[in-house]
Design an enzyme around this catalytic site. Sequence first.
Site, PDB file in Angstrom:
ATOM      1  N   THR A 231       0.822  -1.208   0.000  1.00  0.00           N
ATOM      2  CA  THR A 231       0.000   0.000   0.000  1.00  0.00           C
ATOM      3  C   THR A 231       0.852   1.253   0.000  1.00  0.00           C
ATOM      4  O   THR A 231       0.575   2.219  -0.718  1.00  0.00           O
ATOM      5  CB  THR A 231      -0.935   0.017   1.216  1.00  0.00           C
ATOM      6  OG1 THR A 231      -1.730  -1.176   1.228  1.00  0.00           O
ATOM      7  CG2 THR A 231      -1.854   1.221   1.187  1.00  0.00           C
ATOM      8  N   GLU A 232       1.896   1.244   0.818  1.00  0.00           N
ATOM      9  CA  GLU A 232       2.721   2.445   0.980  1.00  0.00           C
ATOM     10  C   GLU A 232       3.629   2.722  -0.217  1.00  0.00           C
ATOM     11  O   GLU A 232       3.781   3.868  -0.639  1.00  0.00           O
ATOM     12  CB  GLU A 232       3.587   2.315   2.236  1.00  0.00           C
ATOM     13  CG  GLU A 232       2.822   2.370   3.549  1.00  0.00           C
ATOM     14  CD  GLU A 232       2.315   3.763   3.865  1.00  0.00           C
ATOM     15  OE1 GLU A 232       2.648   4.704   3.129  1.00  0.00           O
ATOM     16  OE2 GLU A 232       1.579   3.913   4.853  1.00  0.00           O
ATOM     17  N   SER A 233       4.264   1.676  -0.756  1.00  0.00           N
ATOM     18  CA  SER A 233       5.304   1.911  -1.762  1.00  0.00           C
ATOM     19  C   SER A 233       5.261   0.969  -2.950  1.00  0.00           C
ATOM     20  O   SER A 233       6.068   1.117  -3.873  1.00  0.00           O
ATOM     21  CB  SER A 233       6.684   1.786  -1.099  1.00  0.00           C
ATOM     22  OG  SER A 233       6.904   0.446  -0.655  1.00  0.00           O
TER      23      SER A 233
END
Length: 375
Positions: A231-233
């Site tokens: 999700t983040e990266s």
Amino acid sequence: MKKTLCTLLVLSLTGCSREFIEKIYDVDYEPTNRFAKHLAQLPGQFKKDTAALNQLINAFSGKVKNKWGKREFKIAGKRNYVKYIDNYLSRADVNFESGKIVVETVATTEPKEHLRQAIITTLLTPDDPAQVDLFSSKKIKLDGQPFLYKQVVDQDHKAIQWSWRAKRYADYLIANHLKVKTVDFKKSYYVDIPMVDNQVEIRSYQYANIVRKASQRYGIAEDLIYAIIKTESSFNPYAVSWANAYGLMQIVPKTAGKDVFKLVKKRSGQPSPQYLYNPTNNIDTGTAYFYLLKNRYLKQVQNPTSLQYSMISAYNGGTGGVLNTFSRNRTRAMRDINQLKPNQVYWALTKKHPNQESRRYLEKVTKYKKEFNQH
């Protein structure tokens, strides 16, 4: 390398106007880790050096726009890698979400040779963010395993690890897939390079041992760690955001990083960008922060499933955001959470959370958790 880290550190400690960034590029400006105020977030910390950051961005963007024009300004983010070389005449844009790579040049003399070198550089860029200055056209030292290894294959469907294969593939692309377009009254010579279908999984496999150790160390489920990283990266080791966050789990040094150092590592100060660009350090720090959410800030949440939903939401929107979803009174908010069923807690956090990004965030992480468990 010191110059690279200095540039990144300036970015990590400063703020930037939303209007400026959104005007020049479609950047996900919203903080990836908007942690609660009690995590050492000082009033005005993102504003005090705005002038310094604007100077830096203006200098960088000015050089880019001088070569590419205002409409073609691109910059690295959380899920895409953008690197300029050759005095800003050539660049690579690796989009880890779409699985597409565009390498192009606006060089007016021998453009095919400039493009060839840019392709080779992109394919052989090492898996070491400390060696790459994303905010300049500084030359990259091409040694060590490429960070795109196995995520791109050549015309013979072979992974590209060595110089001879990268050069051979570059020649093939230029001979068979060269494209030309107009960029600010100049010609841009470029090629599209597809990544393999399972490029996200390939990157995720690289961190399996690190994730497993962090999971065991802090008692946080592996599928949750994987889902947060995606999700983040999207498993981009070069991830950097305007929220002052770095690396795979997008850690903010002055908030979550500092909190983990103080409360978990029992050490002073805060992690540097160099520290957070190390995958082992980054995943350890991000997982340690989940440990704090679970055992310190949200420890009063009784149901394990409700607790996990709250932890995920807090990783993005802060503990305060979770509690404010239910009540501005902390005691009452915690009581309400414990009186609700897990599916009701999930509904509230995805429908009523004060921050729209945080609503979507919980949905994404939950979806990715299920996907990892299906493999």
